[in-house]
Design an enzyme around this catalytic site. Structure first.
Site, PDB file in Angstrom:
ATOM      1  CB  ALA A 106      47.280  12.000   0.244  1.00  0.00           C
ATOM      2  CG  PHE A 107      43.912  16.414  -1.448  1.00  0.00           C
ATOM      3  CD1 PHE A 107      43.492  15.722  -0.338  1.00  0.00           C
ATOM      4  CD2 PHE A 107      43.777  17.798  -1.452  1.00  0.00           C
ATOM      5  CE1 PHE A 107      42.949  16.372   0.750  1.00  0.00           C
ATOM      6  CE2 PHE A 107      43.228  18.465  -0.368  1.00  0.00           C
ATOM      7  CZ  PHE A 107      42.815  17.746   0.744  1.00  0.00           C
ATOM      8  CE  LYS A 108      45.144  16.973   4.418  1.00  0.00           C
ATOM      9  NZ  LYS A 108      44.338  15.733   4.261  1.00  0.00           N
ATOM     10  CG  ASP A 109      51.905  14.579  -1.929  1.00  0.00           C
ATOM     11  OD1 ASP A 109      52.606  14.806  -0.930  1.00  0.00           O
ATOM     12  OD2 ASP A 109      51.624  13.432  -2.328  1.00  0.00           O
ATOM     13  CG  MET A 112      53.162  20.089   2.368  1.00  0.00           C
ATOM     14  SD  MET A 112      52.362  21.299   3.445  1.00  0.00           S
ATOM     15  CE  MET A 112      51.172  20.287   4.302  1.00  0.00           C
TER      16      MET A 112
END
Ligand code: PLP
Length: 463
Positions: A106-109, A112
């Site tokens: 997911a793009f949150k990687d 993060m």
């Protein structure tokens, strides 16, 4: 470069402090004192190079760009696609930007991974150790677990609602095998998890005793890191080409990052659509200038089931002419009555901000997953489908359209199968996920219980 609170009652801080503290002490969100002017990405410039230039502009004097380059190299080296955020053409002048090539799909990687590198660098220099807490409805927790696993300077505590995150999402959080990652499963909903995190920050003696920090969607480093792929998309499609970005939105961090890229001169001009599901607070604000409190409803795109999009506060600060008094009065009113109207001038400026918002119903989201498959042969996740649906509805203007694909379809196999009857397996690099053992503790959904569980993990006596 100093960072000011949108509410104007906290001391300005530097980049590192803004990132480590998350929320400002007056409850506001940090914004840079001025928008740095950054040279647009060159066609062909590598992702790490663009990321280094953008993050260095935001970091100012607080970290050298050599160090930032090193941290970005580590952060983006383990993505499955070497261009990190590749564009795939789906039609004439239409593209999908794939943001799901990181370790948890997911793009949150993308944000993060670099945040964890920044934390580890700064904290080891200072000889400090922090407790990072995050409440998650699914994707943030996994991305944080993957990014912080094995880091020496951080204990990560993840609160997730028991059995309300998808099985794959849970596996990403609970199978790192790292002893600095602590998962608490609460028999409650996401809002309760979030409320416990807020209460913990408000409990100053406890927060100080464990050196509490957060990495939720209001962390400035997330916004800065996410503005990078807007810049690389502009370069890839041609530095003169006007683009409309269609951004599946929840807390609005991703869409705001596009706005920031525009402000820093990284885009021809910024045009962005916040694509929302049946939780359509943003659509209402953009159309009427009014914020009204509603409870979040469940949809096929759970990462966007947000009733109060936290990053809207940063946009309100901008469209109010950077006047913290206006932000304070709007949010105080909202807090008291669950309703607030933007001042007329702010609403007029919002209309000209380059951002807009449209909503998609649950049934149209599932229909779109089928239509997209029929037209392109590709499966998309339900969040991405909200974006491609809006792209389909948007009438003809001559901008090139880029829909942000915020997660891999394989992260939501149940919804994909229900909508399309297709069975999708995890990509090869995640094959071992189901065989690793899960580690999590069930904790009662009360502040005191979570606090005691944290103390136990840290080996502290309970107060
Ligand atoms: C978090 C998330 C979103 C929403 O992003 P915001 O920055 O909160 O607007 C959309 N899609 C997926 C898959 C997500 O994980």
């Amino acid at each position: 470069m100093l960072y000011y609170s949108t509410r104007g009652l906290a001391e300005p801080v530097d980049f590192i402090q803004a990132c480590l503290s998350g929320l400002a002490t007056d409850g506001g969100l940090y914004v840079p004192e001025a928008w740095p002017s950054i040279t647009p990405a060159r066609p062909g410039e590598g992702y790490v190079s663009v990321a280094t230039r953008i993050l260095s502009a935001f970091a100012g004097d607080s970290i050298s760009s050599d160090i930032i380059e090193d941290l970005c190299t580590k952060a983006y080296g383990n993505f499955a696609h070497q261009s990190v955020a590749p564009l795939v053409q789906t039609g004439p002048d239409q593209f999908i930007m794939e943001l799901h090539h990181g370790p948890t799909l997911a793009f949150k990687d993308i944000a993060m991974q670099i945040i964890a590198q920044l934390y580890e660098h700064v904290l080891s220099e200072r000889g400090q150790r922090l407790s990072v807490i995050c409440a998650t409805s699914g994707d943030t927790g996994g991305a944080a677990a993957a990014a912080f696993a094995g880091k020496k300077t951080v204990d990560l505590f993840i609160l997730h609602p028991h059995l309300r995150v998808s099985p794959v999402q849970r596996l990403f959080m609970t199978t790192t095998g790292a002893d600095n990652i602590h998962n608490f499963s609460l028999d409650s909903d996401f809002d309760t998890c979030q409320a416990i995190v807020k209460a913990m920050f408000a409990d100053k003696p406890f927060a100080e005793s464990i050196a509490l920090s957060g990495v939720n969607s209001i962390n400035w480093a997330r916004i800065a890191a996410q503005s990078v792929y807007f810049a690389t998309a502009q370069a890839a499609l041609g530095p003169e080409r006007p683009i409309r970005f269609i951004v599946p939105s929840g807390n609005m961090g991703d869409a705001l990052a596009g706005y920031v890229a525009g402000k820093c001169g990284l885009l021809v001009d910024f045009d962005g659509v916040c694509a929302v599901n049946e939780n359509k607070t943003l659509e209402t604000v953009f159309n009427t200038g009014e914020m009204s409190k509603r409870n979040a409803v469940e949809t096929p795109s759970p990462a966007m089931d947000i009733s109060v999009p936290s990053n809207f506060e940063r946009l309100l600060f901008e469209v109010s002419g950077r006047d913290p008094e206006i932000v304070r009065s709007v949010y105080n009113q909202y807090l008291q009555s669950g309703h607030a109207a933007l001042p007329e001038a702010a609403f007029a400026a919002l209309k000209k901000s380059g951002l807009s918002s449209f909503a998609v119903s649950n049934s149209n989201t599932c229909q779109e997953m089928r239509d997209h498959l029929a037209e392109t042969g590709a499966l998309i996740c339900p969040h991405t489908a909200v974006g491609t649906k809006i792209n389909r509805q948007a009438g003809g203007d001559d901008r090139t359209r880029v829909v942000l694909s915020t997660a891999h379809a394989a992260k939501f196999p149940e919804t994909v199968e229900e909508a399309t009857s297709e069975i999708i397996g995890l990509p090869g690099r995640c094959q071992t996920l189901r065989d690793r053992g899960e580690v999590f503790d069930q904790v009662s959904p009360e502040y005191s219980a979570v606090k005691a569980a944290i103390q136990a993990k840290l080996g502290l006596a309970s107060a």
